[in-house]
Design a protein around this motif. Structure first.
Motif, mmCIF file in Angstrom:
data_model
loop_
_atom_site.group_PDB
_atom_site.id
_atom_site.type_symbol
_atom_site.label_atom_id
_atom_site.label_comp_id
_atom_site.label_asym_id
_atom_site.label_seq_id
_atom_site.Cartn_x
_atom_site.Cartn_y
_atom_site.Cartn_z
ATOM 1 N N PRO A 91 16.521 21.758 59.752
ATOM 2 C CA PRO A 91 14.954 21.472 59.204
ATOM 3 C C PRO A 91 14.923 21.573 57.667
ATOM 4 N N GLY A 92 14.177 20.766 57.075
ATOM 5 C CA GLY A 92 14.041 20.653 55.709
ATOM 6 C C GLY A 92 15.257 19.669 54.959
ATOM 7 N N GLY A 93 16.267 19.510 55.868
ATOM 8 C CA GLY A 93 17.422 18.640 55.324
ATOM 9 C C GLY A 93 17.182 17.030 55.106
ATOM 10 N N SER A 94 18.145 16.384 54.602
ATOM 11 C CA SER A 94 18.150 15.220 54.298
ATOM 12 C C SER A 94 19.281 14.194 55.011
ATOM 13 N N LEU A 95 18.940 12.938 55.501
ATOM 14 C CA LEU A 95 20.142 12.250 55.884
ATOM 15 C C LEU A 95 19.635 10.961 55.159
ATOM 16 N N ARG A 143 7.882 11.288 53.382
ATOM 17 C CA ARG A 143 9.186 11.896 53.625
ATOM 18 C C ARG A 143 10.335 10.956 53.876
ATOM 19 N N PHE A 144 10.100 9.713 54.470
ATOM 20 C CA PHE A 144 11.175 8.536 54.638
ATOM 21 C C PHE A 144 10.927 7.571 53.737
ATOM 22 N N LEU A 173 17.584 3.738 55.408
ATOM 23 C CA LEU A 173 16.525 4.783 55.552
ATOM 24 C C LEU A 173 16.955 6.182 54.920
ATOM 25 N N GLN A 174 16.197 6.489 54.017
ATOM 26 C CA GLN A 174 16.519 7.766 53.417
ATOM 27 C C GLN A 174 15.444 8.764 54.097
ATOM 28 N N GLN A 180 22.454 8.600 66.586
ATOM 29 C CA GLN A 180 21.593 10.053 66.764
ATOM 30 C C GLN A 180 21.372 10.786 65.663
ATOM 31 N N VAL A 181 20.143 11.218 65.364
ATOM 32 C CA VAL A 181 19.625 12.134 64.378
ATOM 33 C C VAL A 181 19.366 13.515 65.098
#
Length: 121
Positions: free
Chosen positions: A14-18, A66-67, A80-81, A116-117
Motif C-alpha cells: 500500500p502506498g506504492g506504485s506500478l 492517483r492514476f 497506466l501509472q 494481475q495487480v
C-alpha cells in the motif's frame, strides 16, 4: 486480429506504485480510444481510465489524482501509472482498444489477456 499485450502488474505494498503498459499489434488502420478496465473477485469489470487518440482523458472517481493514463500513438501503446496504491485497487487489469483493422472495417473493441495487480502489506 488486433493483439493487445499487457505488462507491468505484480505485488506492491500500500502506498506504492506500478506502471502498466499495453502494446497493440497486428493489422491496424487506426486506434481510437484506449483504456484500462479492472475486475476484482466477485465484482463486475469497471472502467479505470480511458484516453482518446487526441489525448482527452477520463478517470473513475476512485482513481482520480492517483492514476495517470497516457499513450504513444506512434507505438500503439497505452500506459497506466498507478501511484498511492490501495488494497482496494487489487484486481486484474485489462487493456482495451477501440480499433479498425482496415479503413473499411467497422470499429470494434479489442481486449488484452489481463495483468494481475495485488496491493498488500
Amino acid at each position: 486480429q488486433v493483439q493487445l499485450v499487457e505488462s507491468g502488474g505484480g505485488l506492491v505494498q500500500p502506498g506504492g506504485s506500478l506502471r502498466l503498459s499495453c502494446a497493440a499489434s497486428g493489422i491496424i488502420f487506426s486506434i481510437n480510444a484506449m483504456g484500462w478496465y479492472r475486475q476484482a473477485p466477485g465484482k463486475q469489470r469497471e472502467l479505470v481510465a480511458a484516453i482518446t487518440s487526441g489525448g482527452k482523458t477520463n478517470y473513475a472517481d476512485s482513481v482520480k489524482g492517483r492514476f495517470t493514463i497516457s499513450r504513444d500513438n506512434a507505438k500503439n501503446t497505452v500506459y497506466l501509472q498507478m501511484n498511492s496504491l490501495k488494497p482496494e485497487d487489487t484486481a486484474v487489469y485489462y487493456c482495451n482498444a477501440d480499433a479498425q483493422r482496415y479503413s473499411v472495417s467497422p470499429r470494434r473493441d479489442y481486449w488484452g489477456q489481463g495483468t494481475q495487480v495485488f496491493v498488500s502489506s
